[in-house]
Enzyme design. Structure first.
Site, mmCIF file in Angstrom:
data_model
loop_
_atom_site.group_PDB
_atom_site.id
_atom_site.type_symbol
_atom_site.label_atom_id
_atom_site.label_comp_id
_atom_site.label_asym_id
_atom_site.label_seq_id
_atom_site.Cartn_x
_atom_site.Cartn_y
_atom_site.Cartn_z
ATOM 1 N N CYS A 1 -11.378 24.552 48.497
ATOM 2 C CA CYS A 1 -10.174 24.368 47.673
ATOM 3 C C CYS A 1 -9.807 22.881 47.700
ATOM 4 O O CYS A 1 -10.625 22.053 48.119
ATOM 5 C CB CYS A 1 -9.027 25.261 48.131
ATOM 6 N N ASP B 1 -2.881 27.760 43.423
ATOM 7 C CA ASP B 1 -2.496 26.979 44.594
ATOM 8 C C ASP B 1 -1.089 27.394 45.043
ATOM 9 O O ASP B 1 -0.127 27.245 44.284
ATOM 10 C CB ASP B 1 -2.518 25.494 44.194
ATOM 11 N N ARG C 1 -5.744 27.834 50.772
ATOM 12 C CA ARG C 1 -6.583 28.909 50.234
ATOM 13 C C ARG C 1 -7.944 29.041 50.906
ATOM 14 O O ARG C 1 -8.338 30.157 51.291
ATOM 15 C CB ARG C 1 -6.789 28.698 48.718
#
Ligand code: 4NP
Length: 146
Positions: free
Chosen positions: A7, A117, A13
């Site tokens: 990410c 996000d 994440r």
């Protein structure tokens, strides 16, 4: 099988994706190596975001020992599959690919959807956990045909 989760910051994440995939692989008796990395360097050397650590802990997954690192070009050589969370991760990683073979290793974790996000929204960590959990399950099914 060696899998890398990627990410932007490698604190929200992809640490979840690393922990969840390790957890599910172990539960399925698969001896997979799973790691994660970020395309941005702001948090290198830090542990995961506490909100991700808490969301994982609530589901019995421990990500607290992970350490943030930057994606490196040699990751294309080491890993069999590189799963990214969103389209900007995808273009950032594809920009670093040296060959068609590198490019073929890179896919969105959710196939045709993105993992948003959650960094600026505390309420998104639990939904993001669920999205990643579903994605990991599908990947295990695909790669093992079980
Ligand atoms: P992640 O979230 O890519 O899921 O780890 C972010 C974490 C940190 C930042 C951006 C996204 N940041 O700008 O510091």
């Amino acid at each position: 099988m060696k899998i890398l989760m990627v990410c932007l910051g490698n604190i929200c994440r992809s640490p979840l994706a690393e922990g969840i995939m390790q957890h599910q692989a172990a539960a399925n008796g698969l001896n997979w190596e799973v790691d994660s990395a970020g395309t941005g360097n702001w948090h290198v050397g830090e542990g995961p975001d506490k909100r991700s650590t808490r969301a994982a802990h609530n589901h019995g997954v421990d990500i607290s020992k992970q350490v943030c690192r930057l994606f490196k070009v040699s990751d294309f050589d080491y890993f069999d599959h590189i799963f990214v969370m969103d389209k900007s991760n995808l273009s950032d990683i594809l920009d670093m690919a040296r060959s068609e073979q590198d490019m073929q290793k890179v896919k969105l974790l959710l196939g045709d959807k993105v993992v948003p996000d959650p960094y600026y929204d505390d309420t998104q960590f639990e939904p993001v956990f669920m999205l990643i959990e579903g994605g990991c399950k599908d990947i295990i099914r695909e790669l093992t045909s079980v």
